[in-house]
Design a protein around this motif. Structure first.
Motif, PDB file in Angstrom:
ATOM      1  N   LYS A 639     -79.962  40.690  75.002  1.00 55.63           N
ATOM      2  CA  LYS A 639     -79.569  39.690  75.990  1.00 55.63           C
ATOM      3  C   LYS A 639     -78.829  40.308  77.177  1.00 55.63           C
ATOM      4  O   LYS A 639     -78.036  41.241  77.028  1.00 55.63           O
ATOM      5  CB  LYS A 639     -78.683  38.626  75.339  1.00 55.63           C
ATOM      6  CG  LYS A 639     -79.325  37.900  74.157  1.00 55.63           C
ATOM      7  CD  LYS A 639     -80.624  37.197  74.540  1.00 55.63           C
ATOM      8  CE  LYS A 639     -81.193  36.429  73.344  1.00 55.63           C
ATOM      9  NZ  LYS A 639     -82.510  35.828  73.661  1.00 55.63           N
ATOM     10  N   ASP A 642     -76.411  37.168  82.029  1.00 52.51           N
ATOM     11  CA  ASP A 642     -76.764  35.779  82.345  1.00 52.51           C
ATOM     12  C   ASP A 642     -77.184  35.013  81.087  1.00 52.51           C
ATOM     13  O   ASP A 642     -76.822  33.842  80.907  1.00 52.51           O
ATOM     14  CB  ASP A 642     -77.903  35.746  83.368  1.00 52.51           C
ATOM     15  CG  ASP A 642     -77.454  36.217  84.746  1.00 52.51           C
ATOM     16  OD1 ASP A 642     -76.228  36.195  85.005  1.00 52.51           O
ATOM     17  OD2 ASP A 642     -78.319  36.615  85.543  1.00 52.51           O
ATOM     18  N   GLU A 643     -77.942  35.675  80.216  1.00 52.42           N
ATOM     19  CA  GLU A 643     -78.402  35.011  79.003  1.00 52.42           C
ATOM     20  C   GLU A 643     -77.239  34.721  78.051  1.00 52.42           C
ATOM     21  O   GLU A 643     -77.168  33.652  77.437  1.00 52.42           O
ATOM     22  CB  GLU A 643     -79.453  35.883  78.306  1.00 52.42           C
ATOM     23  CG  GLU A 643     -80.779  35.935  79.059  1.00 52.42           C
ATOM     24  CD  GLU A 643     -81.735  36.949  78.465  1.00 52.42           C
ATOM     25  OE1 GLU A 643     -82.935  36.636  78.354  1.00 52.42           O
ATOM     26  OE2 GLU A 643     -81.294  38.061  78.107  1.00 52.42           O
ATOM     27  N   GLU A 646     -75.280  31.835  79.390  1.00 52.83           N
ATOM     28  CA  GLU A 646     -75.980  30.571  79.160  1.00 52.83           C
ATOM     29  C   GLU A 646     -75.814  30.115  77.712  1.00 52.83           C
ATOM     30  O   GLU A 646     -75.591  28.933  77.437  1.00 52.83           O
ATOM     31  CB  GLU A 646     -77.466  30.744  79.490  1.00 52.83           C
ATOM     32  CG  GLU A 646     -78.313  29.487  79.296  1.00 52.83           C
ATOM     33  CD  GLU A 646     -77.944  28.378  80.266  1.00 52.83           C
ATOM     34  OE1 GLU A 646     -78.249  27.211  79.969  1.00 52.83           O
ATOM     35  OE2 GLU A 646     -77.337  28.682  81.317  1.00 52.83           O
TER      36      GLU A 646
END
Length: 652
Positions: A639, A642-643, A646
């Motif tokens: 990951k 940003d992931e 989120e």
């Protein structure tokens, strides 16, 4: 009654701590025992050169290993090194084996080092920490080694001489079997570690050096008395007791797990007489036949006994086991046959046994209450903002899935545990404090908030109680709100002061709580202390906390570790250091190579500073979305920032 239990608990904890220093080094004792059995002049294959290994191992290597282990447990930050060097002073300063001194000096030296480190932590200029740590530890080790040479060595030598003289006095007068009057009840009360590792163990090793064996190793570890009691149940017990006793006897004799027969004694406490008499007969025969072992058997099974028996002593070993078994069985049979039918069942006795142990999983509330009445379950940790919040989120989901909508589940700090709590769940290291705050609740202690089988068991017990008895109090008026799509039940999160957080308070995307720049990927650390200090540094530079909060996170680890057994750790401060938090904030670190976190390897770290409610929604995400090791590994390995952002900030 509470005071007595507290004293017993302290003795149990002391025995467990002694055991925690000795047990990791049992392999060293076995290696030394094999060398002794084979190569000393009285051994199987005497060899003068190989026999030269015997004394250095028992005089130097084993005490230093014990001291290092104890020091490392008390203070992983170089505590083992300081404890080992301090113990060296006692070793050189005495003619006796300094095993007991090692058990004292190892953790004591590490504790002193920790106090000094805590005093200057945060006051050392950046870049000089390693230099200061090394010199402080070095000078402390230097001073303690001299102190141990001058003061500790003669004191310990005198103490061991007194104990050895006492044992010799008992042996000469054939009174050693009387120790079973104390040892057998102590085993049932889980106090055996304090006796075995604190007294019998070091004196036994001294006897091995002089005579090549010691019967002291066979007093507490004898599987015969327990086996005899189980045989009596197979003959005179009830149908279910006969069946279970058969399987238990195999574990008792060959596995050496003596706890397996404790419930059978607790069903009829008079059976302790059978254990005492059986043990006494065994020790009496060992005295008469000059039996003994070359080292302490662990576990105490017949197999261990035979493997550690020196040449010429197999007959005493086998006879001692057989006689203790037969005598215990003969004494136990009339006790069982004359027992009244209103004794405890095996399940009740097993429950009593579990509640006797220091590290118990359940501390029952008063018998005049009923789990069917449960309306409020409280998760509590020291600060009420980390582990407990995640545990509460997990149990809320399970409670809802079980249809127990009238039960409120929330998390608080231990000092805020409400008086009307029906069930209180804490980490096992904090349960005693929780009981002191509310001793009327049903207490459940867990090792891991993320993966605790106690959750499912608790729900099953509540449902079973309601099906059998029915709730005895009115249903709760407030019901859990449905999610906006009317299909899924909303995950309700509570603040540390018990206030329910509604949607307008769930600032899940508030960048002030989790900034993307505070998600650091592919980090590398040598210890959990380094990780925590880095988390504290980032929090401080981001304006979340003062420097004192880092000390609180380190202290929290010593009181109750924050790893969750799935490669995830969530360090946070103690309740006392909440004042050091300026505003809520989180820091995320991925560590692909992992870092040792006590007995676990951690790859994902989420540091928390929570002054309000904002961070709790993110923790709810962690609890529901990152709940196993595979997910943790996927996040760490695949990951992006940003992931990860989120995953942590999107609605559950």
């Amino acid at each position: 009654m509470t005071e007595k239990k507290s004293v017993r608990s302290r003795v149990q904890n002391f025995g467990s701590f002694l055991s925690s220093m000795v047990m990791p080094n049992i392999a060293a004792f076995i290696a030394w025992g094999v060398l002794t059995a084979l190569f000393i002049p009285k051994g199987w294959i005497p060899n003068e050169k190989f026999a030269n290994l015997v004394d250095p191992i028992i005089i130097y290597a084993i005490p230093i290993l014990i001291a290092y282990t104890g020091g490392n447990i008390a203070n992983p930050r170089m505590g083992g090194v300081v404890g080992a060097i301090a113990t060296m002073g006692a070793i050189v300063g005495s003619e006796q084996k300094m095993l007991v001194a090692a058990m004292i000096l190892g953790p004591l030296s590490a504790w002193l080092l920790k106090k000094i480190q805590d005093a200057y932590d945060g006051h050392v200029k950046s870049g000089f920490e390693m230099l200061v740590n090394n010199f402080v530890a070095g000078f402390l080790a230097f001073g303690l080694s001299l102190f141990a040479y001058v003061a500790i060595a003669p004191v310990m030598e005198g103490l061991l001489n007194i104990l050895s003289t006492g044992v010799d006095w008992l042996v000469q007068r054939h009174l050693l079997p009387l120790v079973h009057i104390f040892v057998e009840p102590a085993k049932i009360l889980f106090l055996n570690n304090a006796i075995n590792h604190g007294i019998l163990f070091p004196i036994g090793l001294d006897q091995v050096e002089k005579a090549g064996k010691s019967m002291l190793f066979m007093i507490e570890s004898n599987p015969g008395p327990g086996f005899g009691i189980l045989l009596a149940y197979m003959i005179a017990g009830k149908k279910n007791e006969k069946a279970s006793a058969l399987g238990a006897s195999v574990i008792q004799v060959f596995g050496g797990i003596h706890e397996i027969y404790f419930p059978y004694v607790l069903m009829n406490p008079k059976l302790i007489i059978a254990a005492i008499v059986g043990g006494m007969s065994s020790t009496f025969l060992l005295q008469m036949m000059s039996g003994g072992l070359v080292s302490s058997p662990s576990p105490g099974s017949l197999i261990s006994w035979i493997l550690l028996t020196p040449r010429g002593s197999y007959l005493p070993t086998i006879i001692a086991f057989a006689v203790s078994t037969v005598v215990s069985m003969i004494v136990a049979l009339p006790i069982l046959r004359n027992a009244k039918n209103n004794g405890k069942s095996l399940d009740e006795a097993t429950s009593d046994m579990k509640n006797t142990k220091a590290n118990k999983t359940l501390a029952k509330r008063p018998t005049n209450t009923n789990l069917a009445d449960t309306k409020k379950i409280i998760f509590a940790c020291d600060a009420g903002m980390g582990s407990s919040a995640m545990g509460a989120s997990i149990l809320k989901k399970k409670v809802k899935e079980a249809g127990l909508d009238d039960i409120e589940v929330r998390n608080v700090a231990i000092p805020q545990i409400p008086d009307d709590a029906d069930v209180v769940i804490t980490h096992q290291d904090l349960t005693e404090r929780a009981i002191q705050k509310n001793n009327a609740a049903y207490h459940v202690s867990v090792k891991n908030f993320m993966q605790a089988p106690e959750y499912d068991q608790l729900i099953a017990d509540i449902k079973d109680a309601r099906e059998n008895n029915g709730p005895t109090s009115p249903q709760k008026e407030e019901t859990i709100n449905q999610a906006s799509n009317n299909e899924e039940i909303e995950t309700v999160v509570y603040s540390s002061d018990g206030e329910k957080i509604t949607e307008d308070k769930k600032e899940t995307n508030d960048s002030s709580v989790l900034k993307k720049e505070n998600i650091l990927l592919n980090q590398k650390f040598d210890s959990k202390e380094e990780v925590i200090k880095e988390v504290g540094r980032i929090m401080e530079s981001s304006g979340y906390v003062d420097h004192e909060y880092t000390n609180g996170m380190l202290q929290r680890e010593n009181e109750a570790p924050t790893h969750f057994g799935i490669g995830l750790a969530i360090p946070h401060g103690t309740n006392k250091t909440k004042s050091a938090i300026k505003k809520s904030g989180l820091v995320v670190l991925t560590i692909p190579e992992g870092v040792k976190w006590d007995d676990e390897i951690v790859k994902l770290v989420i540091g928390i500073a929570g002054v309000g409610d904002e961070h709790l929604a993110i923790l709810s995400n962690v609890a529901t979305k990152i709940d196993n090791e595979e997910i943790v590994n996927d996040i760490v390995e695949n990951k992006s920032k940003d992931e990860i952002y989120e995953i942590l900030t999107s609605e559950v």
